[in-house]
Design an enzyme around this catalytic site. Structure first.
Site, PDB file in Angstrom:
ATOM      1  N   ARG A  52      42.808  22.026  40.122  1.00 17.89           N
ATOM      2  CA  ARG A  52      44.093  22.650  40.501  1.00 17.89           C
ATOM      3  C   ARG A  52      44.865  23.014  39.238  1.00 17.89           C
ATOM      4  NH1 ARG A  52      47.884  19.277  41.434  1.00 17.89           N
ATOM      5  NH2 ARG A  52      46.676  17.980  42.858  1.00 17.89           N
ATOM      6  N   TYR A 104      58.741  44.778  49.504  1.00 21.51           N
ATOM      7  CA  TYR A 104      57.638  44.304  50.339  1.00 21.51           C
ATOM      8  C   TYR A 104      58.177  43.355  51.422  1.00 21.51           C
ATOM      9  CZ  TYR A 104      53.255  42.082  51.581  1.00 21.51           C
ATOM     10  OH  TYR A 104      52.181  41.592  52.268  1.00 21.51           O
ATOM     11  N   ASP A 176      57.938  43.338  40.341  1.00 18.65           N
ATOM     12  CA  ASP A 176      56.702  43.354  41.129  1.00 18.65           C
ATOM     13  C   ASP A 176      56.008  44.674  40.802  1.00 18.65           C
ATOM     14  OD1 ASP A 176      54.757  43.749  43.079  1.00 18.65           O
ATOM     15  OD2 ASP A 176      55.909  42.765  44.659  1.00 18.65           O
TER      16      ASP A 176
HETATM   17  C1  LIG Z   1      50.775  42.762  49.119  1.00 20.48           C
HETATM   18  C2  LIG Z   1      52.015  42.685  48.320  1.00 20.48           C
HETATM   19  C3  LIG Z   1      52.600  41.450  48.015  1.00 20.48           C
HETATM   20  C4  LIG Z   1      52.038  40.136  48.527  1.00 20.48           C
HETATM   21  O1  LIG Z   1      50.774  39.883  48.018  1.00 20.48           O
HETATM   22  P1  LIG Z   1      49.606  39.062  48.817  1.00 20.48           P
HETATM   23  O2  LIG Z   1      48.485  39.082  47.864  1.00 20.48           O
HETATM   24  O3  LIG Z   1      49.355  39.808  50.087  1.00 20.48           O
HETATM   25  O4  LIG Z   1      50.158  37.700  49.091  1.00 20.48           O
HETATM   26  C5  LIG Z   1      53.748  41.463  47.235  1.00 20.48           C
HETATM   27  N1  LIG Z   1      54.291  42.603  46.798  1.00 20.48           N
HETATM   28  C6  LIG Z   1      53.755  43.811  47.074  1.00 20.48           C
HETATM   29  C7  LIG Z   1      54.398  45.057  46.551  1.00 20.48           C
HETATM   30  C8  LIG Z   1      52.603  43.888  47.847  1.00 20.48           C
HETATM   31  O5  LIG Z   1      52.085  45.094  48.136  1.00 20.48           O
END
Ligand SMILES: *Cc1c(COP(=O)(O)O)cnc(C)c1O
Length: 387
Positions: A52, A104, A176
């Site tokens: 982990r 998202y 993000d």
């Molecule tokens: C898919 C997505 C997430 C979340 O990611 P997962 O891998 O599905 O947990 C977060 N931000 C954006 C912009 C995404 O497209």
């Protein structure tokens, strides 16, 4: 490899952080499928104690991702949401976050349904208008959360401007970067403190893994996030890390084709008599075009559009009649996908809130894949003829 910093991304995807396995010479990073590591005496080990906490396959992926973002440290998580969760856990009750309102759906759900009850406050603003961000910032603001291009409206947030606001407020700027991928945009070069990825999307690119990542420059921030990563336990398995490392090797050529196909389809849709608005940041009349052109290397393969017949029925007729564009959640894979944000990815955002941020019920989102452009256009034409 000390000269990694000056390599181009096309080389980094193949080489950064990747060395032949010292015990065998295997050129591909092995999948270290183990939960623990043998110690010669208590505390006398080779840097690995428990899986982990550390895993050699994960280490290589973390180094590679950090290098793609021109950053010092990478941390991988079992999913993108695991990475978002770890970021918010840097905060304390009473702290506040200013976030884009066009984000998202899963991130919105985590913020409002999980962390708000723990006493963290979120302000959702239109981040394409920096004055709204400035107005929402106060002495309790510890984090600014941006996602650009935004999902699903492909709006563009000025990362450098957000970084100025964050620095002045003494807050961390998190970006993000899932939609752009490190090939198209490197937020840290524009002042972001943390770059977050759902590697499930473009980074892996083959729709066969869920995995998340954070990249940072500051060592104490890395240590704090590694503590959260290990304490909370949302760490990825070595097989998934291996698959993502394999996917990354073609990130640059996949992204080039996603961009080319995206451009052709965006222009084709714009000229189609049945199509209403087309959202794609590469149009010169897109309100974020100048900023996109400045902070991105290309405009990507994500497009959303409405139909002139702005109804759920019309959208459903379209969605039932695509064949190459598969109706599915997710994006960024080599195969084209189509989605209906209001009923799929963004269903967890209340309708009133969705409409306030400009997300119509008839909006259709395309993740344009790397198939031949003629086949993709024929598929869209066929589906539009059913509307
Ligand atoms: C898919 C997505 C997430 C979340 O990611 P997962 O891998 O599905 O947990 C977060 N931000 C954006 C912009 C995404 O497209």
């Amino acid at each position: 490899m000390p000269f990694i910093r000056c390599m181009k991304i096309e080389t980094k995807v193949l080489h950064a952080g990747i060395e032949p396995d010292p015990t065998t010479g295997a050129i591909m990073t092995p999948i270290f499928q183990t939960s623990t590591y043998v110690q010669a005496a208590p505390g006398d080990h080779k840097g690995y104690e428990y899986a982990r906490t550390q895993n050699p396959t994960r280490d290589v992926l973390q180094k590679n991702l950090a290098s793609l973002e021109n950053m010092n440290f990478g941390l991988c998580f079992s999913t993108g949401m695991g990475a978002v969760d770890a970021c918010v856990k840097l905060l304390q009750p009473g702290d506040e976050v200013v976030s884009t309102n066009d984000l998202y759906g899963g991130t919105y759900r985590l913020f409002t349904k999980i962390f708000e009850p723990y006493g963290i406050r979120f302000h959702f603003v239109d981040m394409t208008r920096p004055e709204q961000v400035e107005a929402a910032v106060n002495s309790k603001t510890k984090m600014i959360w941006a996602e650009t291009p935004t999902n699903p409206l492909l709006r563009i947030i000025d990362i450098e401007r957000m970084s100025q606001i964050a620095k002045k407020a003494g807050a961390l700027l998190v970006v993000d970067n899932t939609f752009a991928s490190p090939y198209l945009q490197n937020p840290a070069d524009l002042g972001a403190d943390i770059v977050m990825h759902s590697a499930t999307k473009y980074i892996n690119g083959h729709s066969d893994v869920v995995l998340g990542a954070l990249c940072v420059n500051d060592e104490s921030l890395r240590d704090r996030l590694a503590f959260i990563q290990n304490s909370c336990g949302a760490t990825p398995g070595p097989q998934d890390c291996f698959l993502v490392l394999r996917g990354i090797k073609t990130l640059h050529i996949r992204m080039q084709r996603h961009c080319e196909n995206g451009k052709t389809i965006a222009h084709w849709l714009k000229n189609h008599p049945k199509v209403g608005e087309v959202h794609w940041p590469g149009f010169e009349d897109h309100p974020g075009y100048a900023i996109a052109a400045k902070q991105m290397r290309g405009f990507g393969g994500m497009i959303s559009f409405t139909l002139k017949n702005d109804s759920m029925d019309a959208a459903n007729a379209f969605l039932k009649n695509t064949h190459l564009f598969s109706l599915a959640e997710s994006l960024g894979g080599v195969e084209s996908l189509v989605g209906h944000p209001a009923s799929m990815t963004h269903a967890s955002i209340p309708k009133a809130q969705r409409e306030a941020s400009g997300l119509k019920d008839s909006l259709i989102r395309l993740s344009v894949g790397i198939e031949h452009i003629d086949d993709l256009i024929a598929d869209l034409e066929n589906a539009l003829s059913a509307v």
